[in-house]
Design a protein around this motif. Sequence first.
Motif, PDB file in Angstrom:
ATOM      1  N   PHE A 259       2.460 -13.114  -5.881  1.00  0.00           N
ATOM      2  CA  PHE A 259       3.054 -12.007  -5.137  1.00  0.00           C
ATOM      3  C   PHE A 259       4.195 -11.355  -5.911  1.00  0.00           C
ATOM      4  O   PHE A 259       4.367 -10.138  -5.839  1.00  0.00           O
ATOM      5  N   ILE A 260       4.933 -12.145  -6.649  1.00  0.00           N
ATOM      6  CA  ILE A 260       6.074 -11.614  -7.403  1.00  0.00           C
ATOM      7  C   ILE A 260       5.632 -10.504  -8.351  1.00  0.00           C
ATOM      8  O   ILE A 260       6.353  -9.537  -8.578  1.00  0.00           O
ATOM      9  N   GLY A 261       4.460 -10.623  -8.888  1.00  0.00           N
ATOM     10  CA  GLY A 261       3.956  -9.633  -9.833  1.00  0.00           C
ATOM     11  C   GLY A 261       3.232  -8.465  -9.187  1.00  0.00           C
ATOM     12  O   GLY A 261       2.865  -7.505  -9.871  1.00  0.00           O
ATOM     13  N   ASP A 262       3.027  -8.517  -7.885  1.00  0.00           N
ATOM     14  CA  ASP A 262       2.330  -7.446  -7.192  1.00  0.00           C
ATOM     15  C   ASP A 262       3.264  -6.259  -6.968  1.00  0.00           C
ATOM     16  O   ASP A 262       4.453  -6.426  -6.748  1.00  0.00           O
ATOM     17  N   THR A 263       2.679  -5.073  -6.994  1.00  0.00           N
ATOM     18  CA  THR A 263       3.422  -3.873  -6.613  1.00  0.00           C
ATOM     19  C   THR A 263       3.132  -3.579  -5.149  1.00  0.00           C
ATOM     20  O   THR A 263       1.974  -3.420  -4.761  1.00  0.00           O
ATOM     21  N   MET A 264       4.179  -3.510  -4.364  1.00  0.00           N
ATOM     22  CA  MET A 264       4.044  -3.285  -2.930  1.00  0.00           C
ATOM     23  C   MET A 264       4.434  -1.853  -2.602  1.00  0.00           C
ATOM     24  O   MET A 264       5.332  -1.276  -3.218  1.00  0.00           O
ATOM     25  N   GLY A 265       3.771  -1.295  -1.628  1.00  0.00           N
ATOM     26  CA  GLY A 265       4.081   0.077  -1.259  1.00  0.00           C
ATOM     27  C   GLY A 265       3.908   0.338   0.218  1.00  0.00           C
ATOM     28  O   GLY A 265       3.260  -0.444   0.926  1.00  0.00           O
ATOM     29  N   TRP A 266       4.517   1.400   0.647  1.00  0.00           N
ATOM     30  CA  TRP A 266       4.309   1.926   1.996  1.00  0.00           C
ATOM     31  C   TRP A 266       3.824   3.361   1.860  1.00  0.00           C
ATOM     32  O   TRP A 266       4.428   4.163   1.144  1.00  0.00           O
ATOM     33  N   TYR A 267       2.742   3.641   2.540  1.00  0.00           N
ATOM     34  CA  TYR A 267       2.186   4.980   2.608  1.00  0.00           C
ATOM     35  C   TYR A 267       2.186   5.409   4.072  1.00  0.00           C
ATOM     36  O   TYR A 267       2.303   4.592   4.970  1.00  0.00           O
ATOM     37  N   ARG A 268       2.001   6.695   4.286  1.00  0.00           N
ATOM     38  CA  ARG A 268       1.857   7.166   5.654  1.00  0.00           C
ATOM     39  C   ARG A 268       0.840   8.295   5.706  1.00  0.00           C
ATOM     40  O   ARG A 268       0.620   9.006   4.725  1.00  0.00           O
ATOM     41  N   GLN A 269       0.245   8.428   6.876  1.00  0.00           N
ATOM     42  CA  GLN A 269      -0.725   9.495   7.082  1.00  0.00           C
ATOM     43  C   GLN A 269      -0.485  10.091   8.453  1.00  0.00           C
ATOM     44  O   GLN A 269      -0.683   9.434   9.483  1.00  0.00           O
ATOM     45  N   ALA A 270      -0.042  11.334   8.452  1.00  0.00           N
ATOM     46  CA  ALA A 270       0.139  12.061   9.698  1.00  0.00           C
ATOM     47  C   ALA A 270      -1.181  12.694  10.110  1.00  0.00           C
ATOM     48  O   ALA A 270      -2.086  12.874   9.290  1.00  0.00           O
ATOM     49  N   ALA A 271      -1.297  13.047  11.371  1.00  0.00           N
ATOM     50  CA  ALA A 271      -2.525  13.630  11.888  1.00  0.00           C
ATOM     51  C   ALA A 271      -2.881  14.893  11.111  1.00  0.00           C
ATOM     52  O   ALA A 271      -2.046  15.794  10.940  1.00  0.00           O
ATOM     53  N   GLY A 272      -4.102  14.948  10.624  1.00  0.00           N
ATOM     54  CA  GLY A 272      -4.575  16.124   9.913  1.00  0.00           C
ATOM     55  C   GLY A 272      -4.081  16.269   8.491  1.00  0.00           C
ATOM     56  O   GLY A 272      -4.322  17.296   7.851  1.00  0.00           O
ATOM     57  N   LYS A 273      -3.385  15.239   7.994  1.00  0.00           N
ATOM     58  CA  LYS A 273      -2.846  15.308   6.641  1.00  0.00           C
ATOM     59  C   LYS A 273      -3.362  14.147   5.791  1.00  0.00           C
ATOM     60  O   LYS A 273      -3.879  13.164   6.301  1.00  0.00           O
ATOM     61  N   GLN A 274      -3.178  14.302   4.481  1.00  0.00           N
ATOM     62  CA  GLN A 274      -3.586  13.240   3.578  1.00  0.00           C
ATOM     63  C   GLN A 274      -2.556  12.123   3.563  1.00  0.00           C
ATOM     64  O   GLN A 274      -1.370  12.330   3.858  1.00  0.00           O
TER      65      GLN A 274
ATOM     66  N   TYR B  26       1.724   4.290   9.341  1.00  0.00           N
ATOM     67  CA  TYR B  26       2.270   3.752   8.100  1.00  0.00           C
ATOM     68  C   TYR B  26       1.419   2.564   7.648  1.00  0.00           C
ATOM     69  O   TYR B  26       1.128   1.647   8.436  1.00  0.00           O
ATOM     70  N   TYR B  27       1.059   2.608   6.371  1.00  0.00           N
ATOM     71  CA  TYR B  27       0.203   1.583   5.792  1.00  0.00           C
ATOM     72  C   TYR B  27       0.940   0.841   4.694  1.00  0.00           C
ATOM     73  O   TYR B  27       1.588   1.462   3.834  1.00  0.00           O
ATOM     74  N   CYS B  28       0.788  -0.440   4.704  1.00  0.00           N
ATOM     75  CA  CYS B  28       1.291  -1.288   3.620  1.00  0.00           C
ATOM     76  C   CYS B  28       0.210  -1.393   2.548  1.00  0.00           C
ATOM     77  O   CYS B  28      -0.982  -1.463   2.868  1.00  0.00           O
ATOM     78  N   SER B  29       0.626  -1.408   1.297  1.00  0.00           N
ATOM     79  CA  SER B  29      -0.326  -1.565   0.205  1.00  0.00           C
ATOM     80  C   SER B  29       0.168  -2.623  -0.767  1.00  0.00           C
ATOM     81  O   SER B  29       1.372  -2.861  -0.910  1.00  0.00           O
ATOM     82  N   LEU B  30      -0.789  -3.239  -1.442  1.00  0.00           N
ATOM     83  CA  LEU B  30      -0.506  -4.231  -2.479  1.00  0.00           C
ATOM     84  C   LEU B  30      -1.422  -3.944  -3.659  1.00  0.00           C
ATOM     85  O   LEU B  30      -2.634  -3.826  -3.474  1.00  0.00           O
ATOM     86  N   VAL B  31      -0.851  -3.796  -4.826  1.00  0.00           N
ATOM     87  CA  VAL B  31      -1.633  -3.561  -6.036  1.00  0.00           C
ATOM     88  C   VAL B  31      -1.532  -4.788  -6.937  1.00  0.00           C
ATOM     89  O   VAL B  31      -0.424  -5.199  -7.320  1.00  0.00           O
ATOM     90  N   ARG B  32      -2.665  -5.342  -7.241  1.00  0.00           N
ATOM     91  CA  ARG B  32      -2.744  -6.530  -8.098  1.00  0.00           C
ATOM     92  C   ARG B  32      -3.884  -6.334  -9.073  1.00  0.00           C
ATOM     93  O   ARG B  32      -5.020  -6.090  -8.654  1.00  0.00           O
ATOM     94  N   TYR B  33      -3.560  -6.422 -10.363  1.00  0.00           N
ATOM     95  CA  TYR B  33      -4.560  -6.244 -11.424  1.00  0.00           C
ATOM     96  C   TYR B  33      -5.319  -4.926 -11.237  1.00  0.00           C
ATOM     97  O   TYR B  33      -6.534  -4.863 -11.464  1.00  0.00           O
ATOM     98  N   GLY B  34      -4.629  -3.890 -10.802  1.00  0.00           N
ATOM     99  CA  GLY B  34      -5.225  -2.572 -10.669  1.00  0.00           C
ATOM    100  C   GLY B  34      -6.030  -2.359  -9.401  1.00  0.00           C
ATOM    101  O   GLY B  34      -6.579  -1.260  -9.196  1.00  0.00           O
ATOM    102  N   ILE B  35      -6.094  -3.341  -8.549  1.00  0.00           N
ATOM    103  CA  ILE B  35      -6.860  -3.230  -7.299  1.00  0.00           C
ATOM    104  C   ILE B  35      -5.890  -3.128  -6.131  1.00  0.00           C
ATOM    105  O   ILE B  35      -4.952  -3.920  -6.021  1.00  0.00           O
ATOM    106  N   THR B  36      -6.131  -2.141  -5.278  1.00  0.00           N
ATOM    107  CA  THR B  36      -5.257  -1.892  -4.137  1.00  0.00           C
ATOM    108  C   THR B  36      -5.866  -2.452  -2.858  1.00  0.00           C
ATOM    109  O   THR B  36      -7.036  -2.209  -2.559  1.00  0.00           O
TER     110      THR B  36
END
Length: 116
Positions: free
Chosen positions: A31-46, A94-104
């Motif tokens: 986990f220490i090496g993972d890139t963590m992120g938060w994304y969001r998606q509003a209605a009708g938007k990307q 709001y979505y949590c994301s984890l990137v490990r070895y290029g896979i999200t």
Amino acid sequence: VRLVESGGGLVQAGGSLRLSCGAPGTITSTFIGDTMGWYRQAAGKQRELVAMASRDTTDYADSVKGRFTISRDNSKKMVFLQMNNLRPEDTAVYYCSLVRYGITSWGKGTLVTVSS
């Protein structure tokens, strides 16, 4: 990778919320090496990036700088998003994301609604 989010809800403009995301099946040393992120998606938007935290850096969307703070607790395999001074335009799933070895991997999302 399974991600579990919590902390969404309804809040008035100017209020605060704290989102949490855990990766319960992950080994801490990985986990220490993972890139963590938060994304969001509003209605009708990307879906858009809100904040990210790698091992050594953090980055934010311009729209949330100074209001949102991303942090991680590697020992608990968790990432957090502290959201202050919320605005109606912050309303989104709001979505949590984890990137490990290029896979999200993605969480299922948590709804944040900010009323004016």
